[in-house]
Design an enzyme around this catalytic site. Structure first.
Site, PDB file in Angstrom:
ATOM      1  N   THR A 134       3.759   1.933 -17.106  1.00  0.00           N
ATOM      2  CA  THR A 134       2.529   0.923 -17.361  1.00  0.00           C
ATOM      3  C   THR A 134       1.703   1.707 -18.400  1.00  0.00           C
ATOM      4  O   THR A 134       1.502   2.794 -18.484  1.00  0.00           O
ATOM      5  CB  THR A 134       1.930   0.609 -16.105  1.00  0.00           C
ATOM      6  OG1 THR A 134       0.759   0.224 -16.395  1.00  0.00           O
ATOM      7  CG2 THR A 134       1.816   2.055 -15.068  1.00  0.00           C
ATOM      8  N   ASP A 135       0.988   0.729 -19.023  1.00  0.00           N
ATOM      9  CA  ASP A 135      -0.068   1.186 -19.912  1.00  0.00           C
ATOM     10  C   ASP A 135      -1.351   1.930 -19.082  1.00  0.00           C
ATOM     11  O   ASP A 135      -2.225   2.743 -19.779  1.00  0.00           O
ATOM     12  CB  ASP A 135      -0.493   0.179 -20.808  1.00  0.00           C
ATOM     13  CG  ASP A 135      -1.296  -0.998 -20.110  1.00  0.00           C
ATOM     14  OD1 ASP A 135      -1.226  -1.097 -18.833  1.00  0.00           O
ATOM     15  OD2 ASP A 135      -1.873  -1.911 -20.703  1.00  0.00           O
ATOM     16  N   GLU A 136      -1.394   1.571 -17.740  1.00  0.00           N
ATOM     17  CA  GLU A 136      -2.476   2.360 -16.980  1.00  0.00           C
ATOM     18  C   GLU A 136      -2.529   3.613 -16.835  1.00  0.00           C
ATOM     19  O   GLU A 136      -3.421   4.093 -16.786  1.00  0.00           O
ATOM     20  CB  GLU A 136      -2.585   1.315 -15.478  1.00  0.00           C
ATOM     21  CG  GLU A 136      -2.300   0.078 -15.530  1.00  0.00           C
ATOM     22  CD  GLU A 136      -2.794  -0.739 -14.355  1.00  0.00           C
ATOM     23  OE1 GLU A 136      -3.101  -0.402 -13.555  1.00  0.00           O
ATOM     24  OE2 GLU A 136      -2.159  -2.024 -14.374  1.00  0.00           O
ATOM     25  N   TYR A 159      -2.375   4.127  -7.942  1.00  0.00           N
ATOM     26  CA  TYR A 159      -1.373   3.688  -8.745  1.00  0.00           C
ATOM     27  C   TYR A 159      -1.084   4.313 -10.163  1.00  0.00           C
ATOM     28  O   TYR A 159      -0.117   4.941 -10.174  1.00  0.00           O
ATOM     29  CB  TYR A 159      -1.709   2.226  -8.973  1.00  0.00           C
ATOM     30  CG  TYR A 159      -0.749   1.381  -9.779  1.00  0.00           C
ATOM     31  CD1 TYR A 159       0.789   1.396  -9.563  1.00  0.00           C
ATOM     32  CD2 TYR A 159      -0.944   0.686 -11.009  1.00  0.00           C
ATOM     33  CE1 TYR A 159       1.753   0.823 -10.412  1.00  0.00           C
ATOM     34  CE2 TYR A 159       0.065   0.437 -11.922  1.00  0.00           C
ATOM     35  CZ  TYR A 159       1.281   0.451 -11.584  1.00  0.00           C
ATOM     36  OH  TYR A 159       2.139  -0.199 -12.486  1.00  0.00           O
ATOM     37  N   LYS A 163       1.979   6.605 -11.237  1.00  0.00           N
ATOM     38  CA  LYS A 163       2.859   6.276 -12.402  1.00  0.00           C
ATOM     39  C   LYS A 163       2.839   7.570 -13.476  1.00  0.00           C
ATOM     40  O   LYS A 163       3.917   7.771 -13.903  1.00  0.00           O
ATOM     41  CB  LYS A 163       2.630   5.001 -12.893  1.00  0.00           C
ATOM     42  CG  LYS A 163       2.998   3.771 -12.058  1.00  0.00           C
ATOM     43  CD  LYS A 163       4.542   3.476 -11.850  1.00  0.00           C
ATOM     44  CE  LYS A 163       5.096   3.103 -13.079  1.00  0.00           C
ATOM     45  NZ  LYS A 163       6.500   2.758 -12.539  1.00  0.00           N
TER      46      LYS A 163
HETATM   47  P1  NAD Z   1       6.992  -5.204  -7.817  1.00  0.00           P
HETATM   48  O1  NAD Z   1       6.019  -4.995  -6.945  1.00  0.00           O
HETATM   49  O2  NAD Z   1       7.108  -6.853  -8.057  1.00  0.00           O
HETATM   50  O3  NAD Z   1       8.472  -4.842  -7.540  1.00  0.00           O
HETATM   51  C1  NAD Z   1       8.687  -3.700  -7.152  1.00  0.00           C
HETATM   52  C2  NAD Z   1      10.055  -3.561  -6.650  1.00  0.00           C
HETATM   53  O4  NAD Z   1      10.527  -2.193  -6.186  1.00  0.00           O
HETATM   54  C3  NAD Z   1      10.302  -4.301  -5.168  1.00  0.00           C
HETATM   55  O5  NAD Z   1      11.502  -5.204  -5.532  1.00  0.00           O
HETATM   56  C4  NAD Z   1      10.535  -3.578  -4.148  1.00  0.00           C
HETATM   57  O6  NAD Z   1      10.983  -3.866  -3.145  1.00  0.00           O
HETATM   58  C5  NAD Z   1      11.006  -2.237  -4.808  1.00  0.00           C
HETATM   59  N1  NAD Z   1      10.820  -0.965  -4.131  1.00  0.00           N
HETATM   60  C6  NAD Z   1       9.401  -0.680  -3.880  1.00  0.00           C
HETATM   61  N2  NAD Z   1       9.825   0.857  -3.208  1.00  0.00           N
HETATM   62  C7  NAD Z   1      10.915   0.901  -3.308  1.00  0.00           C
HETATM   63  C8  NAD Z   1      11.568   2.041  -2.556  1.00  0.00           C
HETATM   64  N3  NAD Z   1      11.067   2.970  -2.342  1.00  0.00           N
HETATM   65  N4  NAD Z   1      13.187   2.203  -2.863  1.00  0.00           N
HETATM   66  C9  NAD Z   1      13.638   0.991  -3.441  1.00  0.00           C
HETATM   67  N5  NAD Z   1      12.858  -0.293  -3.966  1.00  0.00           N
HETATM   68  C10 NAD Z   1      11.681  -0.068  -4.005  1.00  0.00           C
HETATM   69  O7  NAD Z   1       6.741  -4.815  -9.277  1.00  0.00           O
HETATM   70  P2  NAD Z   1       6.722  -5.155 -10.626  1.00  0.00           P
HETATM   71  O8  NAD Z   1       5.651  -5.805 -11.188  1.00  0.00           O
HETATM   72  O9  NAD Z   1       7.880  -5.912 -11.126  1.00  0.00           O
HETATM   73  O10 NAD Z   1       7.025  -3.547 -11.656  1.00  0.00           O
HETATM   74  C11 NAD Z   1       8.208  -3.208 -11.860  1.00  0.00           C
HETATM   75  C12 NAD Z   1       7.977  -1.717 -12.560  1.00  0.00           C
HETATM   76  O11 NAD Z   1       7.287  -2.178 -13.823  1.00  0.00           O
HETATM   77  C13 NAD Z   1       6.911  -0.783 -11.855  1.00  0.00           C
HETATM   78  O12 NAD Z   1       7.649   0.388 -12.116  1.00  0.00           O
HETATM   79  C14 NAD Z   1       5.543  -0.888 -12.473  1.00  0.00           C
HETATM   80  O13 NAD Z   1       4.876   0.204 -12.401  1.00  0.00           O
HETATM   81  C15 NAD Z   1       6.061  -1.275 -13.876  1.00  0.00           C
HETATM   82  N6  NAD Z   1       5.155  -2.362 -14.665  1.00  0.00           N
HETATM   83  C16 NAD Z   1       4.745  -3.277 -14.055  1.00  0.00           C
HETATM   84  C17 NAD Z   1       3.751  -4.093 -14.912  1.00  0.00           C
HETATM   85  C18 NAD Z   1       3.310  -5.494 -14.483  1.00  0.00           C
HETATM   86  O14 NAD Z   1       2.576  -6.128 -14.813  1.00  0.00           O
HETATM   87  N7  NAD Z   1       3.602  -5.808 -13.157  1.00  0.00           N
HETATM   88  C19 NAD Z   1       3.483  -3.730 -16.069  1.00  0.00           C
HETATM   89  C20 NAD Z   1       3.796  -2.620 -16.625  1.00  0.00           C
HETATM   90  C21 NAD Z   1       4.848  -1.662 -16.022  1.00  0.00           C
HETATM   91  P1  TYD Z   2      -4.023  -7.268 -11.447  1.00  0.00           P
HETATM   92  O1  TYD Z   2      -3.219  -8.487 -11.458  1.00  0.00           O
HETATM   93  O2  TYD Z   2      -3.991  -6.636  -9.979  1.00  0.00           O
HETATM   94  O3  TYD Z   2      -3.390  -6.219 -12.526  1.00  0.00           O
HETATM   95  P2  TYD Z   2      -4.083  -4.683 -12.905  1.00  0.00           P
HETATM   96  O4  TYD Z   2      -5.085  -4.208 -11.863  1.00  0.00           O
HETATM   97  O5  TYD Z   2      -2.882  -3.759 -12.633  1.00  0.00           O
HETATM   98  O6  TYD Z   2      -4.444  -4.802 -14.318  1.00  0.00           O
HETATM   99  O7  TYD Z   2      -5.550  -7.382 -12.036  1.00  0.00           O
HETATM  100  C1  TYD Z   2      -5.795  -7.993 -13.233  1.00  0.00           C
HETATM  101  C2  TYD Z   2      -7.186  -8.120 -13.305  1.00  0.00           C
HETATM  102  O8  TYD Z   2      -7.992  -9.132 -12.395  1.00  0.00           O
HETATM  103  C3  TYD Z   2      -7.949  -6.670 -13.026  1.00  0.00           C
HETATM  104  O9  TYD Z   2      -9.065  -6.454 -13.870  1.00  0.00           O
HETATM  105  C4  TYD Z   2      -8.490  -6.893 -11.784  1.00  0.00           C
HETATM  106  C5  TYD Z   2      -8.821  -8.488 -11.781  1.00  0.00           C
HETATM  107  N1  TYD Z   2      -8.702  -9.193 -10.592  1.00  0.00           N
HETATM  108  C6  TYD Z   2      -9.645 -10.107 -10.018  1.00  0.00           C
HETATM  109  O10 TYD Z   2     -10.862 -10.301 -10.499  1.00  0.00           O
HETATM  110  N2  TYD Z   2      -9.512 -10.642  -8.866  1.00  0.00           N
HETATM  111  C7  TYD Z   2      -8.383 -10.625  -8.063  1.00  0.00           C
HETATM  112  O11 TYD Z   2      -8.185 -11.261  -7.150  1.00  0.00           O
HETATM  113  C8  TYD Z   2      -7.176  -9.691  -8.632  1.00  0.00           C
HETATM  114  C9  TYD Z   2      -5.951  -9.449  -7.610  1.00  0.00           C
HETATM  115  C10 TYD Z   2      -7.326  -9.305  -9.708  1.00  0.00           C
END
Ligand code: NAD
Ligand code: TYD
Length: 353
Positions: A134-136, A159, A163
């Site tokens: 992630t960019d975070e 988080y 990461k």
């Molecule tokens: P998500 O929470 O929707 O899915 C995570 C998946 O991992 C789930 O299916 C869960 O069951 C599985 N999982 C969790 N713990 C596990 C374990 N111990 N063993 C096996 N499986 C396990 O997450 P997402 O949003 O799809 O993100 C996927 C990846 O992409 C993550 O690594 C996250 O850091 C990265 N990412 C997400 C975003 C975003 O905006 N969602 C952006 C950049 C990077």
């Molecule tokens: P989120 O979707 O949780 O992603 P991330 O924290 O990983 O960026 O949140 C996106 C943005 O929205 C973040 O600045 C937090 C804000 N947010 C709210 O204002 N209200 C909410 O209920 C949630 C879940 C997030």
């Protein structure tokens, strides 16, 4: 990586991004055998993969990535050529409530996968460990500037710290053991199958149910949004064309203040639900800010564009409309994933504000 017959493990394939990636690989590469390794936490749902679950080149393995013995058995049974690692705890608010769950899965789990790959992979020209991040990890930007691949890591939440630790482990295995790795850091994703605890699906769901729309602080924090299908296309590109040992930033140059995004969603929903304009905005409720809330994320994806030719395909407004339509047409999915476990958590947290 070449496109000859291969067995590829995708961890976290039942989650939001993972399910889109599994679908893309299973459909686009019939010569690949895709093994989805997922423990199915609250965020993992096999219904996300109903349309491809009976395909011959798809296999599901129920496993915890922290379970060394089980991961070893899977490597031994399948002889993976590559891993694309997405399994993680992914929600910042949960990481504030329960940081050790994030240390366990994101740090220890990544360590177990790396160590097992190191044990089984003897020919580094034929294997690849692709780590999805992630960019975070870069921390929080002020009003100007972008994260590039050389921006120093400065994670602020449990988080992002977990990461960042996993990214460092991946690079340590590359430098120390010559494990072939590639890494990408992506901005916030949105689209179908997104668990409704994250901003966009939570707001869509609450608007639909006439519930308050909890905007943290003043709503002035900025996120850079990318359509999930563009993210998985970028992963496909990097997997096949990326350079071993390199990292690539993925993002859409699409920054939005939270409050402006929520208002845009309100307008789209009013139109779709044929409500009087302004109806949904009345649900906006400013709530206590998130602890350590990062102000702004913005990705510079120039390297990926210049070196590998990837760019996002979809304009944000179009992507949001598609996303809203998907949620309106898939209310059974929403009910299914928000029943039980998650609902209890959400109610407890929300009532505390
Ligand atoms: P998500 O929470 O929707 O899915 C995570 C998946 O991992 C789930 O299916 C869960 O069951 C599985 N999982 C969790 N713990 C596990 C374990 N111990 N063993 C096996 N499986 C396990 O997450 P997402 O949003 O799809 O993100 C996927 C990846 O992409 C993550 O690594 C996250 O850091 C990265 N990412 C997400 C975003 C975003 O905006 N969602 C952006 C950049 C990077
Ligand atoms: P989120 O979707 O949780 O992603 P991330 O924290 O990983 O960026 O949140 C996106 C943005 O929205 C973040 O600045 C937090 C804000 N947010 C709210 O204002 N209200 C909410 O209920 C949630 C879940 C997030």
């Amino acid at each position: 990586m070449s496109q000859t017959n291969k067995t590829i493990a995708i961890t976290g394939g039942a989650g939001f991004i993972g399910s889109h990636l599994v679908r893309l690989f299973v459909n686009k590469y019939p010569r690949y055998r895709v093994v989805n390794i997922d423990v199915l936490t609250y965020a993992g749902n096999l219904n996300n993969l109903k349309d491809i679950e009976s395909k011959e080149n798809y296999i599901f393995e129920h496993a915890d990535i922290c379970d060394e013995q089980k991961i070893d058995q899977l490597f031994s049974a399948y002889h993976f050529d590559a891993i694309i690692h997405l399994a993680a705890e992914s929600h910042v608010d949960r990481s504030i409530m329960d940081p050790l769950a994030f240390v366990r899965t994101n740090v220890l789990g990544t360590g177990v996968l790396l160590n097992t790959a190191r044990k089984y992979w003897t020919d580094s020209s034929q294997t690849l460990f692709y780590h999805v991040s992630t960019d975070e990890v870069y921390g929080s930007l002020g009003e100007t500037g972008f994260f590039t691949e050389t921006t120093p890591y400065d994670p602020r939440s449990p988080y992002s710290a977990s990461k960042a630790a996993s990214d460092h482990l991946v690079m340590a295995y590359y430098h120390t053991y010559d494990l072939p790795v590639v890494l990408s850091n992506c901005s916030n994703n949105y689209g179908s199958y997104h668990f409704p605890e994250k901003l966009i699906p939570l707001m869509i769901n609450n608007i639909l149910q006439n519930k308050p729309l909890p905007v943290y602080g003043k709503g002035e924090n900025i996120r850079d949004w990318l359509w999930v299908e563009d993210h998985v296309k970028a992963i496909d590109t990097i997997f096949h064309q990326g350079k071993t040992g390199e990292k690539y930033n993925i993002g859409g140059f699409n920054e939005w203040k939270n409050i402006d995004l929520v208002k845009l969603l309100c307008r789209i929903m009013d139109k779709k639900l044929q409500r009087e304009p302004g109806t949904s905005e009345k649900l906006i409720t400013y709530v206590k800010d998130r602890a350590g809330h990062d102000l702004r994320y913005a990705i510079d994806a120039t390297k990926l564009n210049k070196e590998l030719g990837w760019s996002p395909s979809l304009q944000f407004e179009e992507g949001l409309e598609k996303t809203v339509d998907w949620y309106l047409q898939n209310q059974d999915w929403v009910k299914d994933v928000t029943s039980g476990h998650y609902q209890q958590y959400y109610n407890e947290q929300y009532n505390k504000r």
